[in-house]
Design a protein around this motif. Structure first.
Motif, PDB file in Angstrom:
ATOM      1  N   ALA A 447      27.046  36.519  34.327  1.00  0.00           N
ATOM      2  CA  ALA A 447      26.841  35.785  34.971  1.00  0.00           C
ATOM      3  C   ALA A 447      25.249  36.077  34.709  1.00  0.00           C
ATOM      4  O   ALA A 447      24.522  35.061  34.453  1.00  0.00           O
ATOM      5  CB  ALA A 447      27.124  35.324  36.694  1.00  0.00           C
ATOM      6  N   GLU A 448      24.862  36.874  34.479  1.00  0.00           N
ATOM      7  CA  GLU A 448      23.339  37.509  34.759  1.00  0.00           C
ATOM      8  C   GLU A 448      22.794  36.705  33.418  1.00  0.00           C
ATOM      9  O   GLU A 448      22.065  36.783  32.997  1.00  0.00           O
ATOM     10  CB  GLU A 448      23.363  39.479  34.489  1.00  0.00           C
ATOM     11  CG  GLU A 448      23.276  39.139  36.580  1.00  0.00           C
ATOM     12  CD  GLU A 448      23.781  40.825  36.424  1.00  0.00           C
ATOM     13  OE1 GLU A 448      23.140  41.497  35.190  1.00  0.00           O
ATOM     14  OE2 GLU A 448      23.606  41.728  37.379  1.00  0.00           O
ATOM     15  N   ARG A 449      23.855  37.082  32.898  1.00  0.00           N
ATOM     16  CA  ARG A 449      23.131  36.711  30.674  1.00  0.00           C
ATOM     17  C   ARG A 449      23.154  35.269  30.579  1.00  0.00           C
ATOM     18  O   ARG A 449      23.159  34.593  29.718  1.00  0.00           O
ATOM     19  CB  ARG A 449      23.543  37.320  29.821  1.00  0.00           C
ATOM     20  CG  ARG A 449      23.420  38.811  29.729  1.00  0.00           C
ATOM     21  CD  ARG A 449      24.889  39.775  29.247  1.00  0.00           C
ATOM     22  NE  ARG A 449      24.275  41.385  29.389  1.00  0.00           N
ATOM     23  CZ  ARG A 449      24.240  41.614  29.391  1.00  0.00           C
ATOM     24  NH1 ARG A 449      25.269  41.224  31.012  1.00  0.00           N
ATOM     25  NH2 ARG A 449      23.976  43.238  29.748  1.00  0.00           N
ATOM     26  N   VAL A 450      23.725  34.277  31.576  1.00  0.00           N
ATOM     27  CA  VAL A 450      24.329  32.628  31.831  1.00  0.00           C
ATOM     28  C   VAL A 450      22.899  32.020  32.222  1.00  0.00           C
ATOM     29  O   VAL A 450      22.169  32.156  33.552  1.00  0.00           O
ATOM     30  CB  VAL A 450      24.964  32.690  32.304  1.00  0.00           C
ATOM     31  CG1 VAL A 450      25.379  30.852  32.826  1.00  0.00           C
ATOM     32  CG2 VAL A 450      26.689  33.326  31.916  1.00  0.00           C
ATOM     33  N   SER A 451      22.366  31.958  31.455  1.00  0.00           N
ATOM     34  CA  SER A 451      20.597  31.339  31.474  1.00  0.00           C
ATOM     35  C   SER A 451      20.144  29.617  30.577  1.00  0.00           C
ATOM     36  O   SER A 451      20.721  30.091  28.930  1.00  0.00           O
ATOM     37  CB  SER A 451      19.702  31.992  32.005  1.00  0.00           C
ATOM     38  OG  SER A 451      18.316  31.479  32.185  1.00  0.00           O
ATOM     39  N   HIS A 479      34.496  29.108  35.319  1.00  0.00           N
ATOM     40  CA  HIS A 479      35.810  28.671  34.327  1.00  0.00           C
ATOM     41  C   HIS A 479      36.294  29.544  33.575  1.00  0.00           C
ATOM     42  O   HIS A 479      36.851  31.014  33.647  1.00  0.00           O
ATOM     43  CB  HIS A 479      36.552  27.832  34.522  1.00  0.00           C
ATOM     44  CG  HIS A 479      37.778  27.608  34.168  1.00  0.00           C
ATOM     45  ND1 HIS A 479      38.919  27.969  35.330  1.00  0.00           N
ATOM     46  CD2 HIS A 479      38.408  27.523  32.899  1.00  0.00           C
ATOM     47  CE1 HIS A 479      39.792  28.069  34.721  1.00  0.00           C
ATOM     48  NE2 HIS A 479      39.712  28.030  33.351  1.00  0.00           N
ATOM     49  N   VAL A 480      35.180  29.887  32.679  1.00  0.00           N
ATOM     50  CA  VAL A 480      35.633  30.590  31.099  1.00  0.00           C
ATOM     51  C   VAL A 480      34.984  32.427  31.632  1.00  0.00           C
ATOM     52  O   VAL A 480      36.109  32.972  31.152  1.00  0.00           O
ATOM     53  CB  VAL A 480      34.316  30.215  30.013  1.00  0.00           C
ATOM     54  CG1 VAL A 480      34.701  31.065  28.939  1.00  0.00           C
ATOM     55  CG2 VAL A 480      35.204  28.987  30.002  1.00  0.00           C
ATOM     56  N   LEU A 481      34.112  32.131  32.273  1.00  0.00           N
ATOM     57  CA  LEU A 481      33.343  33.570  32.786  1.00  0.00           C
ATOM     58  C   LEU A 481      34.236  34.798  33.526  1.00  0.00           C
ATOM     59  O   LEU A 481      35.204  35.757  34.036  1.00  0.00           O
ATOM     60  CB  LEU A 481      32.399  33.458  33.444  1.00  0.00           C
ATOM     61  CG  LEU A 481      30.559  33.304  32.774  1.00  0.00           C
ATOM     62  CD1 LEU A 481      29.416  33.359  32.900  1.00  0.00           C
ATOM     63  CD2 LEU A 481      30.829  34.281  31.240  1.00  0.00           C
ATOM     64  N   ASN A 482      35.311  34.005  34.819  1.00  0.00           N
ATOM     65  CA  ASN A 482      35.521  33.808  35.711  1.00  0.00           C
ATOM     66  C   ASN A 482      37.465  34.385  34.530  1.00  0.00           C
ATOM     67  O   ASN A 482      37.916  35.586  34.590  1.00  0.00           O
ATOM     68  CB  ASN A 482      36.353  33.264  36.768  1.00  0.00           C
ATOM     69  CG  ASN A 482      36.891  34.022  37.820  1.00  0.00           C
ATOM     70  OD1 ASN A 482      36.835  34.975  38.337  1.00  0.00           O
ATOM     71  ND2 ASN A 482      38.435  33.219  37.592  1.00  0.00           N
ATOM     72  N   ALA A 483      37.409  34.144  33.947  1.00  0.00           N
ATOM     73  CA  ALA A 483      39.048  33.871  32.997  1.00  0.00           C
ATOM     74  C   ALA A 483      39.273  35.286  32.294  1.00  0.00           C
ATOM     75  O   ALA A 483      39.289  36.293  32.073  1.00  0.00           O
ATOM     76  CB  ALA A 483      39.050  32.899  32.260  1.00  0.00           C
ATOM     77  N   GLN A 484      37.231  35.512  31.790  1.00  0.00           N
ATOM     78  CA  GLN A 484      37.425  36.519  31.027  1.00  0.00           C
ATOM     79  C   GLN A 484      37.081  37.830  31.274  1.00  0.00           C
ATOM     80  O   GLN A 484      37.044  38.549  31.639  1.00  0.00           O
ATOM     81  CB  GLN A 484      36.082  36.652  29.616  1.00  0.00           C
ATOM     82  CG  GLN A 484      35.746  34.845  29.087  1.00  0.00           C
ATOM     83  CD  GLN A 484      37.037  35.175  27.932  1.00  0.00           C
ATOM     84  OE1 GLN A 484      37.652  36.992  27.421  1.00  0.00           O
ATOM     85  NE2 GLN A 484      38.119  34.507  27.656  1.00  0.00           N
ATOM     86  N   ALA A 485      36.597  37.669  32.755  1.00  0.00           N
ATOM     87  CA  ALA A 485      36.569  38.379  33.542  1.00  0.00           C
ATOM     88  C   ALA A 485      37.462  39.421  34.039  1.00  0.00           C
ATOM     89  O   ALA A 485      38.253  40.717  34.262  1.00  0.00           O
ATOM     90  CB  ALA A 485      35.712  38.449  34.836  1.00  0.00           C
TER      91      ALA A 485
END
Length: 527
Positions: A447-451, A479-485
């Motif tokens: 998430a730090e890289r989502v900007s 949602h996508v980040l949580n799935a990939q995490a």
């Protein structure tokens, strides 16, 4: 010599001759094998078959997620506590009597579970099911070891391992089918015909053993029960209670440590302790316990991780998950049939090395999974892992008892299965805890890289729905980040278990090759 002394000597000689002729008579190996395989499969299936029915049971009883979890917890805790006393009960009352009582109690408890009308009832009946079923697997193992000659112990353990290993693997598949097509109650009712047939076969074919009067170490049993029960509850509830951030988990951990400490002190200092410490002087047995712990972790942890991975991240239906995972059991069956023929001609340690290596390879393949993998890859990986575990379990079960005197077998079988079950509980708890923790960490890092200032989001290949400048885009990205995490967390667990298999490889080299000629004191009666 007086007349009474002569008569007593003659009676003793007659009894000895009768016993010797009874030992020399051939046993019905086919009948014994069939009679002990049924309860073994029945108990092994019940360790996992109810898992997939929990959501349906939750709706029937209007229970919360935390409440319905006690359906599993009560069974696990009861089975764990009642596994160690198997050796004492078999010696005190006779192995056949205990076996029949366990099958009868397990069958009745299964019927009561299917008839339950409230959460309280099914938790109590599952507790009874665990108490009665705890001795089924150790008793079946010791019956086979005593019935087959030592040189055929490998074949006997291959047969026994079919039920122990394949049962938990096929449990979710059968449970999903019965729940979807009939009712969750049939998950328990299916045990009734199997239990009745097993009771009749055991009555007909399994021989009774000599009863040995032995003082029961109540304090040692109580402390071991405290340690095992507290540990199992802690592992089962830790994830929902934030582990050691919860006072309940801290208390349960302290009770487990205290119970284990007092049990060890009692075992070392007591004249007749609950667990004979001579068991742990056998190098093969101790080394096999360590390997059995590792096998328990991998067997049950991978089986517990795959359904949520496939259902939550790949949107597989419950029944499809069962069909995709079932080939792992087929691989295990193939391996055990092969090992049953090879083990008398090959050093079992080489077979174990091959099995550990193959299991590590399958876990390496799983550590590279993505959400785009095809069912074919899942099936192929499962078969490879099943073959690997099959090549480990049979030689391991053979080596564990190869250098132990026969009178230790039932007690050792209880300890062997207890350690394997504890390994499965610890493995499942640690793996799911790591999934939860690492998911949060991975999500935070990504998430730090989502900007909106990240130039990668300006690329034409990025969907417009992923625009972090809009609320809808931010939610879609989350949602996508949580799935990939979560995917990364699952893969890290598979990689951790791969290293566990690699670390277990040197332990195999410390084991001794089984000797098939029985030692001179193998038939000595314990003090």
């Amino acid at each position: 010599m007086s007349e009474s002394a002569v008569a007593a000597a003659a009676a003793a000689a007659t009894a000895a001759g009768t016993a010797a002729r009874a030992e020399a008579q051939p046993v019905n190996l086919a009948g014994i094998s069939a009679s002990i395989m049924l309860p073994t499969i029945m108990q092994a299936l019940d360790s996992t078959i109810a898992n997939v029915a929990l959501p349906h049971m939750q709706g029937s009883f209007s229970a919360s997620q935390d409440q319905i979890a006690w359906v599993l917890t009560s069974y696990i805790v009861a089975a764990a506590i009642m596994t160690p006393p198997t050796g004492f009960l078999a010696g005190r009352f006779g192995r056949k009597r205990v076996f029949l009582a366990a099958v009868f109690g397990f069958t009745i408890a299964s019927m009561l579970c299917g008839m339950a009308t409230s959460l309280t009832q099914i938790v109590l009946f599952r507790l009874l099911q665990g108490v009665c079923g705890a001795s089924l697997v150790p008793l079946s193992q010791s019956v086979l070891l005593d019935s087959f000659p030592r040189e055929r112990h490998g074949s006997a353990m291959a047969l026994w391992g079919l039920g122990v290993m394949v049962g938990p693997i096929l449990g979710p598949t059968l449970g999903g089918y019965l729940t979807e097509n009939y009712n969750w109650r049939w998950v328990f009712y299916i045990n009734l015909p199997v239990g009745v047939l097993a009771f009749l076969l055991i009555s007909a074919f399994v021989p009774e053993t000599e009863r040995i009067r032995r003082r029961f170490d109540i304090f040692g049993f109580a402390m071991l029960s405290l340690a095992i029960g507290s540990l199992q509850i802690m592992l089962d509830r830790g994830e929902n209670r934030d582990w050691f951030g919860s006072t309940e988990i801290v208390v349960e951990g302290a009770l487990a440590a205290l119970g284990l400490y007092l049990f060890v002190v009692q075992t070392v200092t007591a004249d007749r302790p609950f667990i004979d410490p001579r068991l742990f002087r056998d190098r093969n047995f101790v080394g096999s316990l360590v390997c059995a712990f590792a096998v328990g972790v991998v067997l049950f942890a991978t089986m517990a991780l795959m359904p949520p991975f496939l259902q939550g991240l790949m949107d597989y239906p419950v029944v499809t998950v069962g069909y995709v995972l079932a080939p792992r059991g087929i691989g295990t069956m193939i391996a055990m049939l092969a090992v049953g023929r090879l083990i008398s001609r090959t050093d079992p340690r080489y077979l174990m090395l091959f099995g550990f290596s193959l299991t590590a390879v399958s876990l390496w393949q799983m550590s590279n999974f993505t959400t785009d993998i095809t069912p074919r890859i899942l099936v192929e990986t499962g078969i490879v892992q099943g073959i690997g575990l099959g090549f480990v379990f049979v030689p391991l079960s053979t080596i564990a008892f190869s250098t132990l005197p026969p009178h230790f077998r039932t007690e050792a079988a209880g300890m062997f299965n207890l350690i394997r079950n504890i390994g499965s509980s610890i493995g499942i708890s640690i793996c799911f805890a790591l999934v939860a923790i690492n998911t949060q960490i991975n999500h935070s890092v990504m998430a730090e890289r989502v900007s909106r200032f990240n130039p990668l989001f300006q690329a034409p290949s990025v969907p417009e729905a992923w625009d972090p400048a809009t609320s809808a885009g931010a939610m879609s990205l989350d949602h996508v980040l949580n799935a990939q995490a979560q995917v990364i967390s699952y893969l890290n667990d598979f990689r951790m278990m791969m290293w566990m298999m690699i670390v277990a490889l040197p332990m195999v080299l410390l084991l001794q090759r089984p000797r098939y000629a029985p030692p001179p004191d193998a038939v000595a009666v314990p003090d």
